[in-house]
Design a protein around this motif. Sequence first.
Motif, PDB file in Angstrom:
ATOM      1  N   ILE A   1      20.052  -9.134 -23.648  1.00  0.00           N
ATOM      2  CA  ILE A   1      19.525  -8.463 -22.666  1.00  0.00           C
ATOM      3  C   ILE A   1      19.776  -6.851 -22.991  1.00  0.00           C
ATOM      4  N   GLU A   2      20.806  -6.531 -23.396  1.00  0.00           N
ATOM      5  CA  GLU A   2      21.320  -5.225 -23.818  1.00  0.00           C
ATOM      6  C   GLU A   2      20.184  -4.770 -24.773  1.00  0.00           C
ATOM      7  N   ALA A   3      19.770  -5.557 -25.848  1.00  0.00           N
ATOM      8  CA  ALA A   3      19.011  -5.113 -26.761  1.00  0.00           C
ATOM      9  C   ALA A   3      17.645  -4.611 -25.970  1.00  0.00           C
ATOM     10  N   CYS A   4      17.079  -5.585 -25.002  1.00  0.00           N
ATOM     11  CA  CYS A   4      15.893  -5.584 -24.486  1.00  0.00           C
ATOM     12  C   CYS A   4      15.786  -3.900 -23.778  1.00  0.00           C
ATOM     13  N   LEU A   5      16.894  -4.115 -22.809  1.00  0.00           N
ATOM     14  CA  LEU A   5      17.114  -2.736 -21.971  1.00  0.00           C
ATOM     15  C   LEU A   5      16.966  -1.713 -22.948  1.00  0.00           C
ATOM     16  N   GLY A   6      17.829  -1.953 -23.997  1.00  0.00           N
ATOM     17  CA  GLY A   6      17.828  -0.753 -24.852  1.00  0.00           C
ATOM     18  C   GLY A   6      16.378  -0.305 -25.283  1.00  0.00           C
ATOM     19  N   SER A   7      15.703  -1.328 -25.679  1.00  0.00           N
ATOM     20  CA  SER A   7      14.406  -1.016 -26.284  1.00  0.00           C
ATOM     21  C   SER A   7      13.248  -0.288 -24.981  1.00  0.00           C
ATOM     22  N   LEU A   8      13.795  -0.778 -23.799  1.00  0.00           N
ATOM     23  CA  LEU A   8      13.054  -0.119 -22.674  1.00  0.00           C
ATOM     24  C   LEU A   8      13.135   1.313 -22.678  1.00  0.00           C
ATOM     25  N   HIS A   9      14.344   1.824 -23.072  1.00  0.00           N
ATOM     26  CA  HIS A   9      14.410   3.335 -22.829  1.00  0.00           C
ATOM     27  C   HIS A   9      13.415   4.021 -23.690  1.00  0.00           C
ATOM     28  N   GLN A  10      12.996   3.291 -24.793  1.00  0.00           N
ATOM     29  CA  GLN A  10      12.185   4.069 -25.800  1.00  0.00           C
ATOM     30  C   GLN A  10      10.637   4.140 -25.157  1.00  0.00           C
ATOM     31  N   ALA A  11      10.426   3.397 -23.854  1.00  0.00           N
ATOM     32  CA  ALA A  11       8.979   3.692 -23.375  1.00  0.00           C
ATOM     33  C   ALA A  11       8.952   4.834 -22.595  1.00  0.00           C
TER      34      ALA A  11
END
Lengths: 281, 1229
Positions: free
Chosen positions: B1174-1184
Amino acid sequence: MILTKAQYDEIAQCLVSVPPTRQSLRKLKQRFPSQSQATLLSIFSQEYQKHIKRTHAKHHTSEAIESYYQRYLNGVAKNGAAPVLLDLANEVDYAPSLMARLILERFLQEHEETPPSKSVINSMLRDPSQIPDGVLANQVYQCIVNDCCYGPLVDCIKHAIGHEHEVMLRDMLLEKNLSFLDEDQLRAKGYDKTPDFILQVPVAVEGHIIHWIESKASFGDECSHHAYLHDQFWSYWNRFGPGLVIYWYGFIQELDCNRERGILLKACFPTNIVTLCHSVA
Amino acid sequence: MAAVLESLLREEVSVAAVVRWIARSTQGSKDNPGEAAALSSLRPLRKEFVPFLLNFLREQSSRVLPQGPPTPAKASGASAALPGRPGGPPRGSRGARSQLFPPTEALSTAAESPVARRGGRRRVPGPARERGGRSLEEGVSVESLPGAGSRRLRGSGSPSRPSLTLSDPPNLSNLEEFPPVGSVPPGPTGTKPSRRINPTPVSEERSLSKPKTCFTSPPISCVPSSQPSALDTRPWGLGLPPGCRSLQEEREMLRKERSKQLQQSPTPTCPTPELGSPLLNWTGGLTDELADPARVSSRQRLELVALVYSSCIAENLVPNLFLELFFVFQLLTARRMVTAKDNDFELSPGALDSLESPLFQSIHDCVFFAVQVLECHFQVLSNLDKGTLKLLAENERLLCFSPALQGRLRAAYEGSVAKVSLVMPPSAQAVSFQPETDNRANFSSDRAFHTFKKQRDVFYEVLREWEDHHEEAGWDFEKGLGSRIRAMMGQLSAACSHSHFVRLFQKQLLQMCQSPGGAGGTVLGEAPDVLSMLGADKLGRLWRLQERLVTPQSSGGPCPPPTFPGCQGFFRDFILSASSFQFNQHLMDSLSLKIRELNGLTLPQHEPSDEDGESDVDWQGERRQFAVVLLSLRLLAKFLGFVAFLPYRGPEPPPTGELQDSILALRSQVPPVLDVRTLLQRGLQARRAVLTVPWLVEFLSFADHVVPLLDYYQGIFTLLLRLHRSLVLSQENERKMCFLNKLLLLAVLGWLFQIPTVPEDLFFLEEGPSDAFEMDIVAPEHGLDSMPVVDQQLLYTCCPYIGELRKLLALWVSGSSGRSGGFVRKITPTTTTTSSLGAQPPQTSQGLQAQLAQAFFHNQPPSLRRTVEFVAERIGSNCVKHIKATLVADLVRQVESLLQEQLVTQGEEGGDPAQLLEILYSRLCPHGAQALALGREFCQRKSPGAVRALLPEETPAAVLSSAENIAVGLATEKACAWLSANITALIRREVKAAVSRTLRAQGPEPAARGERRGCSRACEHHAPLPSHLISEIKDVLSLAVGPRDSDEGVSPEHLEQLVCQLGQTLQCRQFLCPPAEQHLAKCSVELASFLVADQIPILGPPAQHRLERGQARRLLHMLLSLWKEHFQGPVPLQLLLSPRNVGLLADTRPREWDLLLFLLRELVEKGLMGRMEIEACLGSLHQAQWPRDFAEELATLSNLLLAEPHLPEPQLRACELVQSNRGTVLAQS
């Protein structure tokens, strides 16, 4: 659900230039309440596909693509949340999913160094989240869920329907105690053409000998039937002798004209099956 | 020649002496010196006697009997090389003693077509001078009289000839107008009157040339026109006009013409019926003349000639037995005599014993003669089919002239079982796909395999189209299908594909053209023979009907050309259209192989059986088997001949002179496509002529003109001629050939001798006394020839032209309307069994045990042997299959587990696959040795039971046990032979396949099908179908995404129901396939995202367009448990945190994060997703790219979630973790 050619033509007539949307289907059902929904959907889908095949080329000229892409860009620039792509597809009378693919391809060409491979595009259409542009992802997704004739979801539904009917047919055969070889077994043996089922002991249906059964979870219209005859049914006949085709969603009555030659059409599992008697008496 | 006849008539020599004289080159000791002297002076003419006699009879009959179709014949020897014209009877030289070479006329054959010729060759008119020079101009003169044919007398100036008035009944011997039954001029030009109008003139010299060489048979419907020639006017035409030259020239001319026509239609098409009008005319104006034995004019003379004639037939001195019978039947059924108006024949008593007067002076004479001949050939007649016998026995003329013969015929009819039935055409069936020969393993590459797959389909497509259209007028094979066939052949690049295709082609040929019932002759598309289907009483009606029809009943005449009837035509046209030398070569190879195989087949041999009834049953089977083999051979040989000689047949006439020599020199270098000479020699030696000769005849019937001149084939013809001569029907010899076998051979050989490409002189020039035909028959006492393998059905199937006899008789009946029905009542036929006794030839070279086994079978019923062989064959084969399924399958399983180990120990790579394979082979192949032991054990175990089950209960124990042992031995031998040769290769192949399978499974799709659960036992499979659910969820998704109408939406109940249904579907796996499950998983995740973002339009009052939070949570809960428990494949939960789905929240105002937080927590709690993930997913969300405020909220959420302790802490509420400025929304949770 066996329609005469005239009945079929009447339905097909109503389908000219109707976009493949939820709403269209609903109207069609109201127009022909006596026909089953599945049959109507199947006919609609096939008619629409014929239409697309006829007009496909004109949407694929570079001019057309360029013009669509510009319209898309202009549209989303105005309002990214509006159904730009879907409206565009409906306006130019093209399938939304196919329009989405067209624009996506064009988009990727512009944004990637290498031209996108087919598998990349397919994968993005299956899961629009992979599309690097959020707006485009939403637009594509909207096209796909709103298209009832094309797109990965529709493909999956069709595949599932086909599979389900094969399973049903298998159950019926088992119930009737008819032993058979299924497609996988045939393939394992190296058969080059494999009907859904080959009966190990032939039976007779309405006076016709049946060696194999093919299940078709669609409506048998002229176009698809002739294609099937050419690609499948005659090939089966050529190898295994006469057989039975079940069009679960019905077919045009006039197409059932090869009975004497060894291809029998039915719209359901036959009720009166005559089997070889082994009685010694 | 006439001299001999006259000697006979004067009783200077006896009939027997004459026949001996003709038949043998040396004089028999039985001849008395006087006879010998009389005949020896005529020795040089010996060879010419028979053709002379035949021509003489034809001539005589045609003069006196202008009725009915003349007998086609190929005359020879002394006679002229001319087509006899029906209307213009040929002139011959007078048969005076001094007249050694009766002159002949030369006629144009310009317009002849091969079929016409074949259908009705007439003996060449040799003698018959009585009408002298008229003949030639007659045809011309008659042109102006359509319908009148060539009446002899018109316009000719001979005072001595009988003339006809114009009111005479039509001259039925005019073949143009009245072709014989069944003889049909082929092609559009068949019977055009234009032929009469445009005669090809022949120079006088030629027409008078000396008949030095053999004749050329005249066509049946030849041109009735020719040059008038000045011949003498004496009745028998003695005077040779001056300038008489060699016949060679005209022969050549004829040959050219004939070959031209032949080549133009190398494969003559089925005759088209064109008989109608002639028949109509024929019957229209004629009443039959009654034949009266008391009014026969010169009995003695007729008797003598009949006797000589019969003897010639009996001794096989005539080329075609059935042609002569046909002629005799014609005489018998002659309707009416042409009235001779000015009767010039004031016969002096002395004239009667010479040839000065016509032989047949009345119908009475004809019938008398015919009956005389028939009496001599009762045996042949009695072996004709029942229908013919009935018609013969009912013939009132026969009754009148010879009650004795009629009585015998009637008895023969009543005893006959030879009902020749019409066999209905078989329907086209495809050659079935056989994995053993047709699967991928039999092809060199995938491409070849798939190409052949397509070709098979194209082939049948073409065949179906042909079936649909070939009978349509104007449809043309080449035009319709040619290019498609060639395109298909063009794809057959690999040699192996050619052989596959040829195999299909050949199998289909056999399947379609040779019905299982053994009626290979009857084929699709052939019009059924109406005449033979109708009873005699119906024939009158048919007759009247026929008068009105344009196309009447017809068939090919007594000597039809080789044709490709019915669906054989398809295969012929296919070969022609394909015009592929590779295909032809492969086809020839394949046909040759199959012919050799079938020809060499050990046909069950007849053994004496004293067991009641059983022999009958067995005989039925054996006859049927023989018939099937024979008919297949004939079909294959016909096509082999067709293809093999195809390159040598062209439209141009056969070469002559030097050109011919050089062609001969060249052709003699070419090895024959199949060594037929050796096969023939062996067949004769092994006494299997009855099998070999009929197919050889089919093969030779397609030979081109050069073939008979080649040494190789000359040898064959010599053998065939000797065989023909030796088949004297009257010599009933127990140990020699059976009667019907002989009859079949005589019929097919006689037919062959009428083929245009077979030189005419061949038959009569052949030296060789019949006695000389004692082939060095060392081999078996009892070959196939001495067994009653041929029955009437087979005879008529092979030689449908014999049926012409029946048609002639039937026409007689139908013509004489009023005489219907018959005396013969239905009588149950009794079975006559013929059995020739004989011992099985011991087969050498198989070891003592084999000989003992042979000996064992020798005295047992044949069924025993067949049973044992059958059992051995099957058990042996089953044994191999069983070993494959057990031993080999076990080894394969071992391979799979070994491989797994290897893969585990060596890691993902698993080493070099080839090396791996070798290791596996070396470990496993030694196990192959077990196969032999297992095989032996299997055969030992299975064979005895099978033998016991198949043999009669009453089989003596000792016999039974021997049979079982032999079966075990044979089966073991067969199985072990195969296994020892192939087991290693088999194991290697299977192991290789298993390895590649395992490696593939190891590869891209890891453990995709891990463990899959099925439905529970109690499941009744009533769950909603996956396709339905996907479709329903898709609808909801599309509503959520929009666009939608204002009145569109879903009810909360519907949503709940949908999720419930999803649960049911996932629990019933019956209809669920992996792709459907994947999509369901994905759709459910999408659905959850829309729930979280509260984007699903809910039906109801406008105020409540949103789902209550509680409902949403409940739905999410349900989905969570489905994901957790019921999906068997992976669920793409990470999609919940995809930018697109999270972005849905961005659009809502006010934003509500509680459901997402809830969902994420539950995911972690249920172990569906890890925190890290989940952390990884949320992390990648920040890039958007997000709106600023949204990005902040997102960061907060992520911090909140990640800050939670590892243990779930239910009391920790999301709202507390959200910063106050955004916290309003979360407070609700």
